[in-house]
Design an enzyme around this catalytic site. Structure first.
Site, PDB file in Angstrom:
ATOM      1  N   ASP A  45       0.843  -1.206   0.000  1.00 33.28           N
ATOM      2  CA  ASP A  45       0.000   0.000   0.000  1.00 33.28           C
ATOM      3  C   ASP A  45       0.878   1.257   0.000  1.00 33.28           C
ATOM      4  O   ASP A  45       0.368   2.385  -0.075  1.00 33.28           O
ATOM      5  CB  ASP A  45      -1.006  -0.009   1.153  1.00 33.28           C
ATOM      6  CG  ASP A  45      -0.345   0.055   2.520  1.00 33.28           C
ATOM      7  OD1 ASP A  45       0.886  -0.081   2.604  1.00 33.28           O
ATOM      8  OD2 ASP A  45      -1.089   0.239   3.520  1.00 33.28           O
ATOM      9  N   SER A  46       2.207   1.068   0.022  1.00 29.54           N
ATOM     10  CA  SER A  46       3.124   2.187  -0.226  1.00 29.54           C
ATOM     11  C   SER A  46       2.885   2.731  -1.638  1.00 29.54           C
ATOM     12  O   SER A  46       3.414   3.786  -1.998  1.00 29.54           O
ATOM     13  CB  SER A  46       4.587   1.743  -0.068  1.00 29.54           C
ATOM     14  OG  SER A  46       4.830   0.556  -0.795  1.00 29.54           O
ATOM     15  N   ASP A  84      -1.409  -6.177  -0.501  1.00 34.30           N
ATOM     16  CA  ASP A  84      -1.372  -5.533   0.815  1.00 34.30           C
ATOM     17  C   ASP A  84      -2.738  -4.918   1.129  1.00 34.30           C
ATOM     18  O   ASP A  84      -3.191  -4.002   0.420  1.00 34.30           O
ATOM     19  CB  ASP A  84      -0.301  -4.420   0.743  1.00 34.30           C
ATOM     20  CG  ASP A  84       0.243  -4.048   2.099  1.00 34.30           C
ATOM     21  OD1 ASP A  84      -0.120  -4.683   3.092  1.00 34.30           O
ATOM     22  OD2 ASP A  84       1.068  -3.109   2.138  1.00 34.30           O
ATOM     23  N   LYS A 114      -1.230  -9.426   2.725  1.00 34.23           N
ATOM     24  CA  LYS A 114      -0.501  -8.977   3.915  1.00 34.23           C
ATOM     25  C   LYS A 114      -1.401  -8.045   4.717  1.00 34.23           C
ATOM     26  O   LYS A 114      -2.181  -7.283   4.127  1.00 34.23           O
ATOM     27  CB  LYS A 114       0.794  -8.233   3.531  1.00 34.23           C
ATOM     28  CG  LYS A 114       1.545  -7.685   4.735  1.00 34.23           C
ATOM     29  CD  LYS A 114       2.921  -7.176   4.377  1.00 34.23           C
ATOM     30  CE  LYS A 114       2.946  -5.761   3.841  1.00 34.23           C
ATOM     31  NZ  LYS A 114       2.343  -4.740   4.712  1.00 34.23           N
ATOM     32  N   GLU A 116      -1.506  -5.462   8.317  1.00 38.15           N
ATOM     33  CA  GLU A 116      -0.745  -4.816   9.395  1.00 38.15           C
ATOM     34  C   GLU A 116      -1.454  -5.051  10.728  1.00 38.15           C
ATOM     35  O   GLU A 116      -2.668  -4.899  10.825  1.00 38.15           O
ATOM     36  CB  GLU A 116      -0.649  -3.305   9.134  1.00 38.15           C
ATOM     37  CG  GLU A 116       0.193  -2.955   7.939  1.00 38.15           C
ATOM     38  CD  GLU A 116       0.381  -1.449   7.754  1.00 38.15           C
ATOM     39  OE1 GLU A 116       0.039  -0.669   8.670  1.00 38.15           O
ATOM     40  OE2 GLU A 116       0.865  -1.062   6.677  1.00 38.15           O
ATOM     41  N   GLU A 183       8.991  -4.410  10.625  1.00 39.30           N
ATOM     42  CA  GLU A 183       9.425  -3.113  10.095  1.00 39.30           C
ATOM     43  C   GLU A 183       9.950  -2.195  11.203  1.00 39.30           C
ATOM     44  O   GLU A 183       9.302  -1.994  12.236  1.00 39.30           O
ATOM     45  CB  GLU A 183       8.253  -2.431   9.350  1.00 39.30           C
ATOM     46  CG  GLU A 183       8.631  -1.042   8.833  1.00 39.30           C
ATOM     47  CD  GLU A 183       7.720  -0.507   7.738  1.00 39.30           C
ATOM     48  OE1 GLU A 183       6.817  -1.225   7.279  1.00 39.30           O
ATOM     49  OE2 GLU A 183       7.941   0.648   7.334  1.00 39.30           O
TER      50      GLU A 183
END
Ligand code: KIV
Length: 285
Positions: A45-46, A84, A114, A116, A183
């Site tokens: 999602d960057s 993501d 993925k 978070e 991270e």
């Protein structure tokens, strides 16, 4: 050429083979990463900051993520493609989590997702795993939580926060997550987690003891247009190469130097002769 699978990664950890993951967002760069033998293509999602010009990842939508995942999946032959889950695609309800992670597999062509967070989003993670969706975790600095953290800061510096992250990692392993991104945390904490759990850890700003490493493609190529964080190593400075090429193109167009005959098409000589004769005849009649 065997496809990398969520299950393959654990075997890689067992035999001590480092896992290479890159965040990519489109077909041409995914193809280059695939050809370089990268094991996992993460459609991160960057995407928001790196490609779409957003200030952070929070406004990235599911539709944007699926759109880019489709392009990356088309280039992936051996690499595992991971989509993501963006902010608010899994936090509000378990149903959202299952439906949206399913979209990455059904529409995007990914093989895993993925997510978070740890115990705070456990219900969603369990429901995704129970639905047959391979889930990669993400602990430490989770950028979707920046407003709660007060910015992009190192996580797990104190024994209290480190203990919480270790517990989260163990819980994610227990519920069937196949790998965890760690991270921006001290390397000692990342090593403790990596030694403690059997599923592979993939570090970004988490030192060298993780089972694999991930970086953003634009950061390692020097294309992100900003000073990179401490944990990034730039393997090329493409921004300078691209800037020079664009200036050269502009200069040549403005100066009438591009295109030359080399970049132009020609009428075959016989047809040219015919055409000129016809035009001449029409002009004189
Ligand atoms: O969004 C992303 O690209 C990521 C990686 C940097 C781990 O989450």
């Amino acid at each position: 050429m065997d496809r990398v699978k969520a299950t393959t990664l654990r075997e890689m950890k067992e035999r001590g083979e480092k896992i290479v993951m890159l965040s990519v967002y489109d077909y041409p760069t995914a193809r280059l990463a695939e050809e370089a033998g990268v094991d996992i293509l993460l459609v991160g999602d960057s995407l928001g900051n790196v490609i779409l010009g957003y200030p952070d990842t929070l406004s990235v939508t599911m539709d944007e993520m699926v759109h880019h995942t489709k392009a990356v999946s088309k280039a992936a032959k051996r690499a595992l493609v991971v989509g993501d889950l963006p902010f608010m695609s899994y936090q509000a309800s378990v149903a959202d989590a299952v439906r949206n992670s399913g979209r990455f597999l059904k529409e995007g062509g990914a093989q895993a997702v993925k997510v978070e967070g740890g115990r705070n989003v456990l219900k969603s993670i369990c429901a995704m795993v129970d639905s047959g969706i391979p889930v990669m975790g993400h602990l430490g600095l989770t950028p979707q939580w920046i407003h709660q953290f007060g910015g992009y800061k190192l996580r797990g510096k104190t024994s209290g926060t480190a203990r919480m992250i270790i517990e989260d990692a163990k819980t994610l392993e227990k519920v069937g997550v196949f790998s965890i991104v760690l991270e921006c945390m001290p390397w000692e904490l990342a090593k403790l987690i990596t030694d403690e759990i059997e599923i592979p850890t993939i570090g970004i700003g988490a030192g060298s003891h993780c089972d694999g490493q991930v970086l953003v493609l634009h950061d390692i190529l020097g294309l992100s247009g900003q000073y990179p964080p401490k944990f990034v190593k730039q393997y090329a400075k493409l921004d300078k190469v691209v800037a020079k090429a664009l200036q050269d193109f502009r200069r040549e167009v403005k100066g009438g130097k591009f295109p030359t005959i080399k970049q132009s098409y020609e009428i075959p000589p016989e047809e040219k002769k015919k055409l000129l004769a016809e035009l001449k005849q029409r002009a004189s009649s």
